[in-house]
Design an enzyme around this catalytic site. Structure first.
Site, PDB file in Angstrom:
ATOM      1  CB  SER A 106      -0.915   0.013   1.229  1.00  0.00           C
ATOM      2  OG  SER A 106      -1.561   1.260   1.366  1.00  0.00           O
ATOM      3  CE1 TYR A 121      -3.587  -1.813   5.364  1.00  0.00           C
ATOM      4  CE2 TYR A 121      -3.097   0.437   4.674  1.00  0.00           C
ATOM      5  CZ  TYR A 121      -3.518  -0.839   4.371  1.00  0.00           C
ATOM      6  OH  TYR A 121      -3.855  -1.160   3.086  1.00  0.00           O
ATOM      7  CE  LYS A 176      -1.326  -3.628   2.886  1.00  0.00           C
ATOM      8  NZ  LYS A 176      -1.594  -4.889   2.144  1.00  0.00           N
TER       9      LYS A 176
END
Length: 251
Positions: free
Chosen positions: A144, A157, A161
């Site tokens: 991401s 998060y 990633k």
């Protein structure tokens, strides 16, 4: 782009929606044998019903966060059932905003399980010489743009990633002697059911500001799928260890 053939057996996780579904549909359309995995059996069945070549798309429901240590054995079972695999595309996952003041170790561990540990365990199973076709085989991790973005609330998060991007670099050197290429694709916001829920929570002004931040507009799952399939095909045969950022000019 080089067309795929039924001998190209592609395992796609997270295939019941969003980018994973788009990848499964495009690989199937281009002629590959697709093993589509996800947690939602009705959505997987809808995927099969809507694909171009139903005889070449097989559905295998699996929650990747259950009994994670058996994922390499699961991949071996798929090889026994369908034949040696040519590609693994890891699209399963979910986004989460977690400000530091609300940082929760268990919630963060769940993010790392689905975005780091599950893909690496799947890659371990795929990299077993008994389970892949060798020269020309390929692994794609879905990362991401959050790994690069200076955005509040994305420490957990984005960290997960970023971890899978670092793993991509290391594994490219480790797996090259087997003829296996490994790359990551890192999209920014894409119009998926998940992002539509996010948009629905925004005020009209905040929604306009978000859209204005993307000079080329918000991406679609098909945009990302096209890049992934390029990397899987012979057209990308000299590319490994890379993360392709797709952000519509956002960052």
């Amino acid at each position: 782009m080089t067309m795929l053939t039924p001998e190209n057996r592609v395992l796609v996780t997270g295939a019941s929606s969003g980018i994973g579904m788009a990848v499964a549909l495009l690989c199937n359309q281009m002629g590959a044998t697709v093993i589509a995995s996800g947690r939602d059996m009705p959505r997987l069945q809808n995927l099969k019903n809507s694909c171009a070549h139903q005889e070449s798309l097989h559905i295998e429901p699996r929650d990747l966060q259950e009994d994670m240590d058996s994922l390499p054995q699961w991949v071996a079972g798929l090889r026994q059932k369908y034949g040696k695999l040519t590609a693994l595309v890891c699209c399963a996952g979910y986004a989460a905003v977690m400000p530091l003041r609300a940082y929760d170790r268990n919630a963060a561990a769940s993010l790392y399980d689905i975005h780091v540990h599950a893909p690496l365990l799947l890659a371990r199973g795929f990299a077993d010489k008994r389970n892949n076709m060798g020269q020309g085989s390929s692994i794609i991790f879905l990362s991401s743009a959050a790994a690069l973005a200076k955005e509040a609330g994305l420490a957990a998060y984005g960290g997960a990633k970023a971890a899978i991007q670092a793993a991509t670099i290391s594994l490219s050197r480790e797996l090259a002697p087997q003829g296996i290429r490994i790359n990551a694709v890192a999209p920014a916001m894409v119009r998926t059911p998940m992002s539509e829920q996010y948009f629905a929570m925004l005020s009209p002004d905040a929604r306009d500001q978000t859209l204005a931040a993307y000079p080329l507009g918000i991406g679609t799952p098909e945009d990302v799928a096209q890049t992934i399939v390029f990397l899987l095909s012979d057209s990308g045969k000299w590319i490994t260890g890379q993360t392709v950022v797709m952000d519509g000019g956002r960052y």
